[in-house]
Design a protein around this motif. Structure first.
Motif, short mmCIF file in Angstrom:
data_model
loop_
_atom_site.label_atom_id
_atom_site.label_comp_id
_atom_site.label_asym_id
_atom_site.label_seq_id
_atom_site.Cartn_x
_atom_site.Cartn_y
_atom_site.Cartn_z
N ILE A 22 -11.23 -2.31 -3.57
CA ILE A 22 -10.54 -1.81 -2.37
C ILE A 22 -10.99 -2.60 -1.14
CG2 ILE A 22 -10.16 0.18 -0.86
CD1 ILE A 22 -10.69 1.96 -3.34
N THR A 69 -3.67 -5.82 -3.63
CA THR A 69 -3.41 -4.44 -3.19
C THR A 69 -2.69 -3.65 -4.27
OG1 THR A 69 -3.34 -5.13 -0.88
CG2 THR A 69 -2.28 -3.05 -1.42
N LEU A 121 0.83 -1.20 0.00
CA LEU A 121 0.00 0.00 0.00
C LEU A 121 0.87 1.25 0.00
CD1 LEU A 121 -2.88 1.26 0.32
CD2 LEU A 121 -2.39 1.34 2.78
N ASN A 166 -10.26 -0.22 7.82
CA ASN A 166 -10.90 -1.54 7.68
C ASN A 166 -11.30 -2.06 9.05
OD1 ASN A 166 -11.79 -3.88 6.43
ND2 ASN A 166 -9.81 -4.89 6.66
N ALA A 206 -8.63 -4.92 1.14
CA ALA A 206 -8.49 -4.58 2.55
C ALA A 206 -8.87 -5.76 3.44
CB ALA A 206 -9.35 -3.36 2.89
N TYR A 233 -9.06 1.81 2.34
CA TYR A 233 -8.39 0.53 2.56
C TYR A 233 -7.93 0.40 4.02
CZ TYR A 233 -4.58 -2.97 1.84
OH TYR A 233 -3.72 -4.05 1.90
#
Length: 547
Positions: free
Chosen positions: A304, A352, A25, A122, A308, A119
């Protein structure tokens, strides 16, 4: 007396970590032009890993929303009651601009930053539904500039103002969607809800009387909804407020809340429009065209959300195996468990990385880049199909890493597992996404050209990838039975897309293991079947939670 109940070899809860510290990420944030937003993204990630936020998510799901059709005196109210934890989740998401705030920010990377925050936040998937819908409503609303000018400043404002009041009197607005009907589902052209033009001026200018039943209306306590109905000119898009200008309730009647497999904190309802008032968005008969950009936004959010959820499940599995011993050593050091963890990590990192590339394409498409818009058109449909299919499989394997604990409601993985199938269904199930990818190729050939141009950027580094790309291109020389082959073809597109990105941007160990397993198919039908000879240590290291 002797003690018979000593607690040993149990794993401490995973708390205090930074959910935004996922290396894939972070690298994607910088690569896609949102490095300037890292302080706020980190703040979201730190909060998401806190005990306080985890309790909000747990309570919001454990005490689901409750429908009140009437008050104690028998008056119709059509309200949904939530526990305070739900509102804390919503307030946090809105205050960090995870809803529609990027539409008010012209900086390159604003939509990438929003994707990274979505993301990282979460904690509870249910409240993410109205957050996502509010984000997606804005570009559709811009088809009617008068409505956009009226409501967009409130939709993009970073204040959560819950309660049924005239939208013009509120500090911020949340939007929902009310598209499908029981007889049609994804086939929205089968809708029977009708829209009849009103003749008045003022607030009735461009207004219609809406009558009909909707099978899935998500987040019914939202301030306004986009809906589809049959107008004299054909299927059209409308904006319906819960409360009309002046303060009267719009006659939108809640029939019941859905009892769902997961997504418990989010109310999904069946509703009746009893001569409700709605304003036309876009042109009559162009309802599907009007909501196309909205679909792009919700589709991206499905990717997304899946990525996540996969990362959250993976972190739980790695954390557990780092702290649990069996057969003489830590689980994370057992060879077969390392195979499982590395395999899960590959799936998560690929998802991701693809998600961040698509977030970048989305950001640049919004700012007018036609090439990025063409890439998004095909790659997003294919990735939505594939990543959302992989999520539940990854979650169940991660759950198994915890053994019996993973199957209990006291641990997070049961909830993660229940949430992930929704993302393959929402915005159109697997078949819908796969067929939409084929439609993109047929109607917009430039989308396939853009995809192959992106894929070519990774050629020349790994022969396995080069061969897979050549094989994929051959698929487009034969269009016989292409609908029958749609899932297989779209899966190939998604996997080649992921592999190319990993070759270009991920560590060599990650790209090598992905190509060996996903492209050459030296891989079993379950996770944990990677071939021998791969460097698993750096793959697992990247998967570990960061504190």
């Amino acid at each position: 007396m002797t003690s018979t109940h000593e607690v040993t070899n149990q794993v401490p809860p995973l708390l205090g970590h930074d959910t935004s510290a996922d290396p894939a990420l972070r690298e994607g944030i910088e690569r896609e032009g949102a490095g300037w937003a890292l302080p706020e993204i980190e703040a979201v990630g730190r909060l998401a890993g806190s005990a306080e936020a985890r309790d909000w998510g747990r309570l919001a799901e454990r005490v689901p929303p409750r429908l009140h059709t009437h008050d104690r005196y028998g008056r119709r109210v059509d309200e949904v009651e939530y526990v305070p934890a739900y509102h804390q989740l919503m307030e946090t998401a809105v205050s960090h601009g995870i809803h529609a705030a990027p539409w008010a920010d012209d900086r390159p990377g604003a939509h990438v930053a929003r994707a990274a925050k979505f993301y990282s936040w979460n904690v509870d998937a249910g409240h993410g539904c109205p957050i996502s819908m509010t984000y997606a409503v804005v570009p559709a609303l811009r088809a009617t500039p008068e409505l956009a000018a009226r409501f967009e400043p409130l939709l993009t404002n970073r204040e959560y103002d819950f309660g049924l009041r005239d939208p013009a009197t509120k500090r911020g607005l949340i939007a929902g969607m009310s598209m499908t009907e029981k007889q049609g589902g994804s086939d929205v052209r089968a809708n029977t809800t009708t829209a009849t033009p009103l003749d008045g001026g003022g607030d009735e200018a461009g207004a219609y009387r809406i009558v009909g039943h909707k099978w899935f209306t998500s987040a019914p306590m939202s301030d306004m909804f986009l809906t589809l109905a049959q107008a004299p000119g054909g299927l059209s898009c409308f904006l319906l407020p819960r409360v009309l200008p002046g303060g009267d309730a719009n006659p939108i009647r809640f029939q019941r809340l859905k009892d769902k497999l997961g997504n418990k904190s989010n109310a999904s309802s069946e509703i009746e429009y009893e001569n409700a008032v709605g304003w036309l968005v876009g042109e009559e008969g162009k309802g599907v065209k009007t909501i196309v950009e909205m679909v792009n936004m919700t589709r991206l959010d499905c990717v997304i959300g899946s990525a996540a959820g996969m990362r959250a499940a993976l972190e739980q599995a790695v954390h557990h195996t780092q702290h649990r011993a069996a057969f003489g050593k830590q689980l994370v050091d057992q060879p077969l468990m390392r195979n499982v963890l590395a395999d899960l990590a590959l799936e998560s990192e690929a998802a991701t990385t693809a998600m961040m590339r698509l977030a970048g394409a989305n950001d640049r498409a919004i700012h007018g880049d036609a090439g990025e818009a063409a890439l998004r058109r095909l790659a997003l449909a294919a990735t939505k199909y594939y990543v959302c299919k992989r999520g539940p499989s990854l979650a169940v394997e991660a759950l198994e890493c915890l053994g019996g604990n993973g199957y209990t409601e006291d641990f997070d993985l049961a909830r993660i597992y229940r949430e992930l199938p929704l993302l393959s269904i929402w915005e159109g199930s697997g078949n819908v996404a796969a067929l939409d990818a084929l439609r993109a190729i047929g109607r917009e050939p430039e989308s396939l050209d853009a995809f192959f141009a992106e894929a070519e950027l990774a050629v020349g580094t790994d022969q396995r990838y080069d061969d897979a790309l050549t094989s994929l291109k051959k698929e487009f020389t034969d269009f016989d039975d292409i609908e029958l082959r749609a899932r297989r073809l779209v899966e190939q597109i998604a996997v080649v897309f992921q592999a190319g990105l990993l070759i270009r941007f991920a560590p060599t160990a990650v790209a090598d293991a992905f190509c060996a397993s996903r492209l050459v198919r030296d891989w079993g039908s379950a996770f944990g079947t990677l071939p021998a000879g791969l460097d698993l240590a750096p793959i697992i290291e990247r998967a570990a939670p960061r504190f």
